[in-house]
Design a protein around this motif. Structure first.
Motif, PDB file in Angstrom:
ATOM      1  N   UNK A 262       0.814  -1.220   0.000  1.00  0.00           N
ATOM      2  CA  UNK A 262       0.000   0.000   0.000  1.00  0.00           C
ATOM      3  C   UNK A 262       0.842   1.262   0.000  1.00  0.00           C
ATOM      4  N   UNK A 263       1.952   1.262   0.728  1.00  0.00           N
ATOM      5  CA  UNK A 263       2.737   2.487   0.819  1.00  0.00           C
ATOM      6  C   UNK A 263       3.539   2.741  -0.451  1.00  0.00           C
ATOM      7  N   UNK A 264       4.063   1.681  -1.049  1.00  0.00           N
ATOM      8  CA  UNK A 264       4.749   1.852  -2.329  1.00  0.00           C
ATOM      9  C   UNK A 264       3.759   2.300  -3.396  1.00  0.00           C
ATOM     10  N   UNK A 265       2.538   1.759  -3.335  1.00  0.00           N
ATOM     11  CA  UNK A 265       1.502   2.173  -4.283  1.00  0.00           C
ATOM     12  C   UNK A 265       1.183   3.656  -4.126  1.00  0.00           C
ATOM     13  N   UNK A 266       1.264   4.161  -2.911  1.00  0.00           N
ATOM     14  CA  UNK A 266       1.047   5.592  -2.681  1.00  0.00           C
ATOM     15  C   UNK A 266       2.093   6.405  -3.438  1.00  0.00           C
ATOM     16  N   UNK A 267       3.355   5.983  -3.383  1.00  0.00           N
ATOM     17  CA  UNK A 267       4.406   6.645  -4.154  1.00  0.00           C
ATOM     18  C   UNK A 267       4.124   6.522  -5.653  1.00  0.00           C
ATOM     19  N   UNK A 268       3.681   5.337  -6.083  1.00  0.00           N
ATOM     20  CA  UNK A 268       3.389   5.107  -7.501  1.00  0.00           C
ATOM     21  C   UNK A 268       2.335   6.104  -7.991  1.00  0.00           C
ATOM     22  N   UNK A 269       1.254   6.234  -7.250  1.00  0.00           N
ATOM     23  CA  UNK A 269       0.180   7.147  -7.656  1.00  0.00           C
ATOM     24  C   UNK A 269       0.654   8.599  -7.677  1.00  0.00           C
ATOM     25  N   UNK A 270       1.489   8.959  -6.722  1.00  0.00           N
ATOM     26  CA  UNK A 270       1.996  10.330  -6.673  1.00  0.00           C
ATOM     27  C   UNK A 270       2.875  10.627  -7.884  1.00  0.00           C
ATOM     28  N   UNK A 271       3.776   9.694  -8.227  1.00  0.00           N
ATOM     29  CA  UNK A 271       4.652   9.883  -9.395  1.00  0.00           C
ATOM     30  C   UNK A 271       3.817   9.929 -10.672  1.00  0.00           C
ATOM     31  N   UNK A 272       2.812   9.062 -10.760  1.00  0.00           N
ATOM     32  CA  UNK A 272       1.964   9.032 -11.942  1.00  0.00           C
ATOM     33  C   UNK A 272       1.227  10.355 -12.128  1.00  0.00           C
ATOM     34  N   UNK A 273       0.722  10.921 -11.026  1.00  0.00           N
ATOM     35  CA  UNK A 273       0.035  12.227 -11.104  1.00  0.00           C
ATOM     36  C   UNK A 273       0.997  13.322 -11.539  1.00  0.00           C
ATOM     37  N   UNK A 274       2.223  13.290 -11.027  1.00  0.00           N
ATOM     38  CA  UNK A 274       3.208  14.298 -11.393  1.00  0.00           C
ATOM     39  C   UNK A 274       3.548  14.207 -12.883  1.00  0.00           C
ATOM     40  N   UNK A 275       3.661  12.994 -13.414  1.00  0.00           N
ATOM     41  CA  UNK A 275       3.940  12.826 -14.844  1.00  0.00           C
ATOM     42  C   UNK A 275       2.781  13.345 -15.685  1.00  0.00           C
ATOM     43  N   UNK A 276       1.552  13.107 -15.224  1.00  0.00           N
ATOM     44  CA  UNK A 276       0.392  13.596 -15.967  1.00  0.00           C
ATOM     45  C   UNK A 276       0.376  15.120 -16.003  1.00  0.00           C
ATOM     46  N   UNK A 277       0.709  15.737 -14.877  1.00  0.00           N
ATOM     47  CA  UNK A 277       0.732  17.197 -14.815  1.00  0.00           C
ATOM     48  C   UNK A 277       1.808  17.781 -15.742  1.00  0.00           C
ATOM     49  N   UNK A 278       2.946  17.094 -15.832  1.00  0.00           N
ATOM     50  CA  UNK A 278       4.011  17.565 -16.709  1.00  0.00           C
ATOM     51  C   UNK A 278       3.621  17.483 -18.183  1.00  0.00           C
ATOM     52  N   UNK A 279       2.750  16.530 -18.517  1.00  0.00           N
ATOM     53  CA  UNK A 279       2.338  16.343 -19.914  1.00  0.00           C
ATOM     54  C   UNK A 279       1.246  17.322 -20.326  1.00  0.00           C
ATOM     55  N   UNK A 280       0.569  17.931 -19.332  1.00  0.00           N
ATOM     56  CA  UNK A 280      -0.524  18.865 -19.658  1.00  0.00           C
ATOM     57  C   UNK A 280      -0.020  20.192 -20.183  1.00  0.00           C
TER      58      UNK A 280
END
Length: 280
Positions: A262-280
């Protein structure tokens, strides 16, 4: 009981006490200007709002506080949650504790690091709150004991032990000429973790499910119990490689998220959101 908390706060944490005084002063200033919808002439700062501000301040400063400071503050709040008036109990739960959960959900606070410093009733309320709001209870919340501390270098050691392919990739990297190595602090740690992450993504289909599970378990052990440099290596080197692998179609996101702790998944979701924001 709440008044006792405010009286003891400067002795527990002068920094939190200063933030609390600033919040109280700001509320009264708004009251004087008629800007506070909740304010009434001569009214005290509502205890729920004050505890919510304290929870936000604690979340922002927890990693700078000593274990004694955290345990003393959280212990006082636990006493209120157990023995205070109904109004005080509600304020601690919906003010302070929900502020911690909100900061955790936003990726601004690592709730796991203080989980076992919270009292039993505080932990119980947070788990009930997660259930009521439809959020999965992270498995580290079910630990009876704190996560096992890991030594420096655990990110490399645990990943090597989890999968022969990763160990072989690390051996190949270490066998390269010394000119390619850096003397910068943490370079070897981060570079070795990044190299094993690339191997894991590249050979994911050839790695059987039990070994994938061992890799995911190793990641979770690091982020929950290893020193900061090891956690950073996983968060900034291994996890982004997993996110990139998903984005490139190497494997579906759910195949990774269903295996990650669960905690590693929290990091995964955070990194994924940051990548999405960079692509916008």
């Amino acid at each position: 009981m709440i008044s006792r908390l405010w009286a003891e706060l400067p002795g527990i944490s002068p920094e939190l006490a200063a933030a609390d005084r600033a919040a109280v002063d700001a509320w009264h200033a708004d009251e004087a200007d008629g800007a506070s919808e909740d304010a009434e002439a001569g009214a005290d700062y509502p205890v729920l709002l004050r505890l919510a501000e304290l929870g936000s301040s604690f979340a922002a400063r927890a990693n700078r506080m000593s274990a004694w400071q955290r345990e003393r503050l959280l212990g006082r709040l636990e006493e209120v949650l157990v023995s205070g008036t109904e109004h005080e109990q509600d304020a601690v739960a919906t003010g302070f504790l929900e502020a911690l959960v909100t900061a955790y959900d936003h990726g601004d606070f690592d709730l796991a690091t203080v989980w076992h410093e919270l009292g039993e009733e505080s932990r119980h309320y947070i788990k009930i709150w997660n259930t009521r709001t439809g959020v999965a209870v992270p498995y580290w919340m079910t630990f009876r004991d704190p996560p096992e501390p890991q030594p420096a270098g655990a990110a490399v050691a645990l990943l090597r032990d989890s999968c022969d392919r990763l160990a072989n990739a690390d051996d190949r990297l270490l066998g390269t000429s010394t000119e390619t190595r850096s003397a910068e602090p943490d370079y070897d740690l981060q570079h070795r973790v990044e190299n094993m992450a690339a191997e894991f993504v590249r050979d994911f289909r050839e790695i059987d499910r039990p070994n994938r599970a061992k890799v995911f378990e190793a990641l979770e052990k690091v982020v929950l119990g290893a020193p900061e440099h090891d956690v950073t290596a996983i968060a900034e080197r291994f996890v982004p490689a997993l996110v990139t692998g998903c984005r490139l179609g190497v494997f579906p996101p759910m195949l990774i998220l269903s295996g990650l702790g669960a905690h590693t998944a929290h990091y995964f979701n955070k990194v994924n959101e940051e990548m999405e924001q960079e692509m916008e």
